[in-house]
Each structure stands twice: as C-alpha cells, then as structure tokens.
Design a protein around this motif. Structure first.
Motif, short mmCIF file in Angstrom:
data_model
loop_
_atom_site.label_atom_id
_atom_site.label_comp_id
_atom_site.label_asym_id
_atom_site.label_seq_id
_atom_site.Cartn_x
_atom_site.Cartn_y
_atom_site.Cartn_z
N ASP A 529 44.32 28.47 47.78
CA ASP A 529 44.46 29.14 46.59
C ASP A 529 43.43 30.44 46.65
O ASP A 529 42.27 30.32 46.87
CB ASP A 529 43.91 28.04 45.68
N ARG A 531 42.23 31.89 44.23
CA ARG A 531 41.34 31.92 43.01
C ARG A 531 39.98 31.21 43.29
O ARG A 531 39.70 29.97 42.86
CB ARG A 531 41.87 31.26 41.68
N ARG A 533 36.24 29.91 44.01
CA ARG A 533 34.90 30.32 43.17
C ARG A 533 33.85 29.81 44.10
O ARG A 533 33.57 28.75 44.54
CB ARG A 533 35.08 29.05 42.21
N ALA A 541 33.07 32.90 37.66
CA ALA A 541 34.55 33.05 38.52
C ALA A 541 35.61 32.50 37.31
O ALA A 541 36.50 33.36 37.39
CB ALA A 541 34.44 32.31 39.69
N ASP A 542 35.23 31.41 36.84
CA ASP A 542 36.27 30.89 35.69
C ASP A 542 36.75 31.96 34.55
O ASP A 542 37.44 32.18 34.25
CB ASP A 542 35.83 29.57 35.24
N SER A 544 36.12 35.34 35.07
CA SER A 544 37.07 36.33 35.44
C SER A 544 38.36 36.29 35.54
O SER A 544 39.14 36.73 35.29
CB SER A 544 36.24 36.79 36.69
N HIS A 545 38.59 34.87 36.18
CA HIS A 545 39.79 34.54 36.33
C HIS A 545 40.66 34.28 34.98
O HIS A 545 42.04 34.26 34.83
CB HIS A 545 39.85 33.11 37.02
N PHE A 548 43.77 36.33 33.74
CA PHE A 548 45.13 36.24 34.43
C PHE A 548 45.95 34.95 34.21
O PHE A 548 47.00 34.86 34.14
CB PHE A 548 44.92 36.34 36.00
N ASP A 554 50.80 27.91 35.75
CA ASP A 554 49.85 28.43 36.54
C ASP A 554 50.75 29.31 37.58
O ASP A 554 49.98 30.46 37.88
CB ASP A 554 49.38 27.41 37.53
N LEU A 561 47.97 37.92 38.34
CA LEU A 561 46.50 38.22 39.37
C LEU A 561 47.10 39.17 40.29
O LEU A 561 46.69 40.33 40.76
CB LEU A 561 46.17 37.08 40.12
#
Length: 568
Positions: A529, A531, A533, A541-542, A544-545, A548, A554, A561
């Motif tokens: 993955d 993404r 963290r 991180a969450d 920032s993600h 997207f 998903d 992204l």
C-alpha cells in the motif's frame, strides 16, 4: 556440395550450427550455396573471436572451493549433471563459471548462471567480471528485467531464473547455452522448480548440455535423484567449510533473569554487544519493512547510538536499484545494514563481520479457505538460519547472534517449504500452458521435484476458467480432467508480468475504454500500500491522505493520488 559444409558445423556456436544445417539442406543453386558459405565464414569468425576472449582463470586460495577445483572439473567434464553442495561463503557462485571456462565451455554456447533475485544477479556478475579482469558486459554480462548488459563476446551470462524461464518460449532447446548453472536451488522458488522440471525433460534431447545445480543445504540427494536415470549418474560434490569460522550466540528475547525485550530493543542490545568485539559492519535480518523501520528508530534513540553505528542502511527488494546499491558503496566507520531475507542468498554485502538474526521472515502462503495469498511472519527454517549465519564468515572470523534460543532453533523445520506447495498456482498453470509444458489439468505429469497440492491445482484451474484464460475441457468431468487450452485472453495475460487477476482487469479495461485508469489501480494493488503511515505520525499521515480519499471507492482514492503525483 553440402557434405563438406556439414563437416564444419560441429565447431560452430550451437545456434549457428542449427540454422546453417537447415540452410545447407535447402541450398539448391550456386547463389544460395555461396550465401551459405559466407554465413559459415561469419559463424567461424564469431567462434574464433569468442575463443580469443577467454581470459586466464585463477582461484582465490582462501576460498574452500579452491581445494576441490580438480574434483569439480573432472565431474563436470565426465557427467551431464552435477550437484554441488557447500556452505554459504565457500565460493560456489563465483568459481563454478570459471571452472566451466577452463573446460572450454562458454565458447560454442553461453554459460547461463541463474540467481533468484535481480540484485544478486547484478552483484555476482560484477564480482566474476572483476576476478576475470574484464569489464562488466564483455566476457561476463547479466540480464534482469528491464536491464541487459551483454555483448557478442559474452561467455558467462548471469540472469534471474525468471529470465531463463521466459527464454524457453522462443528457444525450446535452449540452444543459446552449452552450460546452465542453477544457483541457490535450495530456495525452491516457483521459477526454480519449473526450471528443474523442464531441464529434466530437456536433457535427453540436448546430450551436449551441461547442468550444474548448487545448494547451500544438505538436501542435495533430492536434486540428484530428480536428474538420475538408468543411463545417467549424478555425482554430488561437497565443498565443506566456509572461509572463516562463525561463532553462534543465542540471545532469546526472554532472558534467564526474567527480563523480556521487544525485538527493536533486542537488536540494540545485540549491536551494543557486537560493537565491543571490534571493528566491522553488522547485518541484521528483519522480517519486513516495518520491522526495519522500527529497528532503525530504536538504534537512533538508543543510548550511545552514535557510537554503536556511524550509518544505518536499509536493504529490501522494494527499494530502488540506487538505494539498494548504497550497501556496496565505500564508507567510513561502522555500518549497520537492516535487511529482509533479500540478503540471505548469493548477495554478499561487503564488510560484514557480524550478523544478528531475528529468526523470522515473511513467508508467502496461500489460504485454500479464503482464497487469499497472505504474507504472515513465520519462523525461518534451520537451512535459512544457516544461510544467515554464513553471511559473516567471509572476511574474517564472524559472530552471529540469534535472538532466539537453541531449543527454538532445533525445533524448526530443516528446510523451507517449496514455494509451489504454498502459493496460488494460477500463474504457474498459466505459464506452463504458455510454454507448452503439458496440459494444465495434468500438472502431476510434469516432473516437479515436489508435486503441488491437488487442492492448489484445482483452485488455480478454477480461477483461470473464471478469467477466461483457459477453455474448459471439452470431455466434461471434473475441472481438472480432459485438455484445457490456452485462450486468446490467456495468451495476452502471459505477456503481462502481474497476477492473472490484475492482468484480466487491465485487458477488460482496454475493451471498455478505461485502461489508463485501471492500469494505475492494478499497479497500486500489485505493490505494498503506497499510503504508508509512519508509526510516530499516523494522524498527520491520515490528514494528508484525506485530500485524496473518495467516499465511493478506495480505488478512486488511489487514482486521485496518482493524478496528484503526475501533476507534481
């Protein structure tokens, strides 16, 4: 007219001789015979150039294999198949191709030498080229996916086993080669097992082909029996010992004093213990990328960490080639290399004097119940533990600290389960069908060293039928009976280097006009993955993600992204 020309074919390269034999038979007039004569002259010039390129060969006297060169030379000369066993560090990988050169092999055909991993193929080729005093890509070359360094004068070709397997599709008799060395056969990957089975079928049709199987474990009798026939004996040559002795120390996480350490703490303690032994780099075996990051953080936080290591370097398969080759660059001071089992085989990290073995690895396993390929963390086998310890006995006396007890070690499986017994067989069956290695429904007829589980065959066939990669048997009965045929979709899937399910998504997307989007999604699903963290900044991180994310899918989040990265 043709007969004198035929007499000159035995001295040519195998592929040239095969082509010219056909052209000589078809030459019916003076003009065509003249063209054949010109082609023959060119073929003789190629052999002469290759013969002139053969370098002088010598063997490092400190390697254990040096004392067995004469025995190995005689065995390879007198037998079609030879099995070579020896501990890691004995010199098998680098010296066997040189022994073959001394016997005159590599001139009429190439000496093919397979490695399980790309990074190992590149470094082994570089090492052999250096020992023979030449540039990489001349006498010694290598080929991995997307990268080839070869020339017309290449006598030794190092490649991944997948490259050799792919060549079977357009060179059924492997005429390019006069010798094939299957290195690290004990790893028993899918590609290695397919190659061992195919070579067993091929050898009666290629009596001039030499095959050498190397293994660092004691399970060599199985390989010898696989190739033995009433007319063919297979000698096993033992290369005992490694360059330097390795001291084993057991430091289980649960100590005798009742103190229990977590793995990162135990790694720091082991690094501290080894740092007191003297100079030299330390190789730490971890089970995955997360464990590598945790260990790196612990070394950074540990008291006196700056004195324990001047540099901490990660090494795992998903790193770029440039990042992987950081471990081979010269460096001052002590370096700690945190690696997965990518460093367990032929790949030799320079300067390693100490090893820390956590005793675990991520082992791919297929669940028949859930139909999912998993990567659980498991205890490594005794054979893998031996391989890991052998990484440090190459430059001087080594020390290996195992972060588990000797009782734990002795209770482990002697060998790692072959990959073919623990994987979804859909891609294997598809590959076998594409290479013409028999009816996919009758895999038991293929000479595997270990036959795959019948449940795995049944599951693999069911998936390929569902993907329309194979046509169902016309004769009826169970899904494994009759003759399943490769379909047009199946042939397209074999050209895509990804899981058949992801490949089928891409092919269907092409039909529906959304292939550019689905390729991105398929790529994201084929890797870890993206993404990720960091453990210490998960909330950041969450957040920032979140920009997207798509509330409906998903998959669309992955696409968002990718588009962001493309714009940047």
């Amino acid at each position: 007219m043709a007969s004198p020309l035929l007499d000159e074919l035995p001295g040519l390269m195998l592929r040239d001789a095969h082509r010219l034999r056909r052209r000589i038979a078809e030459a019916s007039d003076e003009r065509s015979r003249a063209a054949v004569a010109d082609a023959l002259a060119g073929a003789k010039a190629r052999v002469a150039a290759r013969q002139a390129a053969v370098p002088a060969v010598s063997y490092p006297p400190q390697l254990p294999i040096a004392s067995r060169v004469d025995d190995l030379r005689n065995a390879i000369r007198d037998h079609q198949v030879v099995v070579v066993a020896g501990e890691t560090g004995s010199g098998k990988t680098t010296q066997l191709p040189k022994i073959c050169l001394e016997l005159g092999l590599g001139v009429r055909g190439v000496i093919g030498h397979t490695q399980p991993r790309r990074i190992a193929a590149r470094t082994v080729a570089d090492r052999i080229a250096t020992e023979l005093g030449g540039e990489l890509g001349e006498v010694v070359g290598y080929q991995v996916r997307f990268n080839t360094t070869l020339s017309d004068r290449t006598l030794i070709k190092i490649m991944t086993d997948g490259i050799l397997l792919a060549e079977i599709a357009h060179d059924r008799l492997l005429r390019r080669y006069d010798t094939i060395i299957i290195d690290e056969a004990h790893e028993r990957s899918l590609n290695i097992d397919l190659l061992l089975g195919y070579l067993a079928q091929l050898l009666p049709r290629r009596p001039d082909l030499k095959v050498i199987i190397t293994s660092a474990t004691i399970d060599t009798g199985r390989f010898a029996a696989h190739f033995s026939t009433p007319n063919r004996t297979v000698p096993i040559i033992e290369v005992s010992g490694r360059s330097y002795p390795v001291e084993l120390r057991y430091r289980p996480l649960e100590g005798d004093n009742g103190r229990t350490l977590d793995q990162p703490q135990a790694i720091v303690e082991a690094v501290r213990e080894l740092s007191a032994e003297g100079p030299g780099d330390i190789l730490v075996f971890c089970s995955g990328e997360r464990e590598i990051r945790d260990a790196a953080d612990a070394l950074d936080r540990g008291k006196g960490a700056s004195r324990l290591a001047d540099e901490v370097v990660p090494l795992y398969a998903r790193l770029s080639v440039a990042e992987q080759h950081r471990v081979f660059a010269p460096h001052p001071g002590r370096r700690v290399v945190l690696a997965t089992n990518v460093a367990e085989t032929s790949l030799t990290v320079p300067g390693i004097r100490y090893v820390i073995d956590t005793g675990n690895a991520r082992i791919s396993r297929y669940s028949f119940r859930t139909k999912v390929q998993r990567l659980p963390i498991e205890r490594v086998s005794q054979a893998s533990a031996l391989q890991r310890a052998g990484r440090c006995g190459r430059l001087s006396d080594g020390i290996c600290i195992r972060l588990y007890s000797q009782e734990d070690h002795d209770s482990r499986s002697p060998f790692t389960d072959p990959e073919i017994t623990r994987t979804n067989l859909a891609s294997v069956l598809l590959q076998m069908a594409a290479l013409g290695l028999g009816d996919p429904g009758e895999v038991e007829d293929f000479p595997f060293v270990d036959a795959p589980d019948r449940r795995g065959i049944r599951d693999g066939l069911a998936l390929l039928y569902e993907l329309s990669a194979l046509s169902r048997p016309v004769t009826g009965g169970t899904s494994g009976s009759g003759h399943a045929k490769l379909t047009a979709i199946g042939r397209q899937l074999t050209r895509l280097p990804i899981d058949p399910r992801l490949g089928r998504m891409v092919l269907e997307a092409g039909r529906l006009g959304c292939v550019s989007e689905v390729i991105v999604i398929a790529a994201a699903l084929s890797i870890q993955d993206p993404r990720e963290r960091p453990t210490d900044r998960q909330q950041a991180a969450d957040a920032s993600h979140a920009r997207f994310a798509d509330p409906t899918s998903d998959f669309l989040g992955m696409l968002n992204l990718w588009r962001h990265l493309s714009e940047q």
